[in-house]
Design an enzyme around this catalytic site. Sequence first.
Site, PDB file in Angstrom:
ATOM      1  N   THR A  89       0.844  -1.188   0.000  1.00  0.00           N
ATOM      2  CA  THR A  89       0.000   0.000   0.000  1.00  0.00           C
ATOM      3  C   THR A  89       0.887   1.249   0.000  1.00  0.00           C
ATOM      4  OG1 THR A  89      -1.963   1.004   1.015  1.00  0.00           O
ATOM      5  CG2 THR A  89      -0.289   0.169   2.518  1.00  0.00           C
ATOM      6  N   ASN A  90       0.317   2.410   0.291  1.00  0.00           N
ATOM      7  CA  ASN A  90       1.100   3.649   0.339  1.00  0.00           C
ATOM      8  C   ASN A  90       0.535   4.563   1.437  1.00  0.00           C
ATOM      9  OD1 ASN A  90      -1.005   5.480  -0.844  1.00  0.00           O
ATOM     10  ND2 ASN A  90      -0.802   4.015  -2.524  1.00  0.00           N
ATOM     11  N   ARG A  91       1.093   5.755   1.565  1.00  0.00           N
ATOM     12  CA  ARG A  91       0.776   6.609   2.721  1.00  0.00           C
ATOM     13  C   ARG A  91      -0.437   7.510   2.519  1.00  0.00           C
ATOM     14  NH1 ARG A  91       3.812  10.309   4.557  1.00  0.00           N
ATOM     15  NH2 ARG A  91       5.194  10.667   2.803  1.00  0.00           N
TER      16      ARG A  91
END
Length: 214
Positions: free
Chosen positions: A21-23
């Site tokens: 995933t990412n932030r």
Amino acid sequence: MTFLITAGPTREAIDPVRYLTNRSSGKMGYAIADVAASKGYRVILISGPIDSGVDVPDGVDYVPVESAGEMYAAVERWIGSADVAIFAAAVADYRPVECMEQKLKKEGEEMDLRLVRNRDILGSARDVFLFNGVLVGFAAETENVLENARGKLLKKGCDMVVANDVSRSDIGFDSDENEVVLVFREGEEIVEKASKKSIARSVVSAAMSLEGEM
Ligand code: PMT
């Protein structure tokens, strides 16, 4: 008038308990949804999983999704109802080639994870979904921000791209503020650093002006 907005990150499963995933916190996309809904427009908010505590704005049609594949399917399902589509989500460009049925066991000191490209949802809007409303993309850049944003605008058939510099920790991913350049087919407009709600007002207002020109 109907807005379709994508927001948040996607999760690409590796096994039953792990994912890539990412932030993205969803704050930028949810602020746009909130502004559009508070102006009385119908809003379809297609969102990846948010764990930043930001609330789904009142009055929006909320479509929760998990992976880029699910977000693609949801956009394909709903974009025909929209007059304006704004893609603020941070969609994973790649996913694991396969999701293991059982939790991966550790073996050895190194492991390889093979990835395959996800379909470009924004890039499918014109050619695949045949969307002919106002199309707004985002560009999350760490260098050559304007040049890369203009490239995305042309390549993906957008009317406007909202460019942000995600190398900075005070704006962009998972912060309460942003600073953007609105890139149009002709010209650009700098929107100085401000709360994401304020940036969202500028984005919605620019999108509405473009809609008025169509
Ligand atoms: O969620 P926050 O924490 O508030 O952070 C906001 C943000 C930084 C995520 C937001 O402002 C932002 O920049 N969103 C776009 C993030 C991104 O993935 O940009 P990109 O330059 O990689 O992608 C370009 C455009 O294509 C984006 O509109 C993206 O939604 C879209 N895209 C990308 C890949 C893909 N497979 N499908 C897409 O639709």
